[in-house]
Design a protein around this motif. Structure first.
Motif, PDB file in Angstrom:
ATOM      1  N   LEU A  80       0.848  -1.187   0.000  1.00 40.58           N
ATOM      2  CA  LEU A  80       0.000   0.000   0.000  1.00 40.58           C
ATOM      3  C   LEU A  80       0.882   1.235   0.000  1.00 40.58           C
ATOM      4  N   VAL A  81       0.629   2.121  -0.940  1.00 41.72           N
ATOM      5  CA  VAL A  81       1.359   3.385  -1.011  1.00 41.72           C
ATOM      6  C   VAL A  81       0.581   4.475  -0.279  1.00 41.72           C
ATOM      7  N   ALA A  82      -0.706   4.568  -0.568  1.00 44.03           N
ATOM      8  CA  ALA A  82      -1.558   5.573   0.052  1.00 44.03           C
ATOM      9  C   ALA A  82      -2.993   5.094  -0.046  1.00 44.03           C
ATOM     10  N   GLY A  83      -3.753   5.357   0.999  1.00 40.76           N
ATOM     11  CA  GLY A  83      -5.133   4.907   0.983  1.00 40.76           C
ATOM     12  C   GLY A  83      -6.021   5.806   1.803  1.00 40.76           C
ATOM     13  N   ARG A  84      -7.287   5.853   1.393  1.00 38.26           N
ATOM     14  CA  ARG A  84      -8.260   6.662   2.128  1.00 38.26           C
ATOM     15  C   ARG A  84      -9.448   5.788   2.481  1.00 38.26           C
TER      16      ARG A  84
END
Length: 119
Positions: free
Chosen positions: A47-51
């Motif tokens: 995961l690099v970035a998540g919302r």
């Protein structure tokens, strides 16, 4: 057919920037949770970035350099990448929970895009 279509990958020099886009197509009410992942050769997808409903999370390796965002009107999510490093080289994938009018929430992956950062 509900799907995610990615664009914006490519080759960039170290220190440069790229913006990845991931557009949802088909009958969509909204994009709920979403994220960007990457997979480098010989490594696991990370995961690099998540919302999510709990907020935004970034991998330690990209904090301060990458920004994840969403345009609700365009049903598109973005990953703005700055100060790129050779170690950011990977295939990048978007993932999202898509709320549909008749099929509930569907989870979809984009097709993946190569990002190569040259030194």
């Amino acid at each position: 057919q509900v799907q995610l279509v990615e664009s914006g990958g490519g080759l960039v020099q170290a220190g440069g920037s790229l913006r990845l886009s991931c557009a949802a197509s088909g009958s969509i009410v909204s994009i709920n949770a979403f994220g960007w992942y990457r997979q480098a050769p010989g490594k696991q997808r990370e995961l690099v970035a998540g919302r999510t409903s709990d907020g935004i999370k970034y991998a330690d390796s990209v904090k301060g350099r990458f920004v994840i965002s969403r345009d609700n009107a365009k049903n598109t999510v973005y990953l703005q990448m700055s100060s790129l490093k050779p170690e950011d080289t990977a295939v990048y994938y978007c993932n999202a929970d898509l709320l549909t009018p008749f099929s509930g929430t569907l989870n979809r992956w984009g097709q993946g895009m190569q990002v190569t950062v040259s030194s």
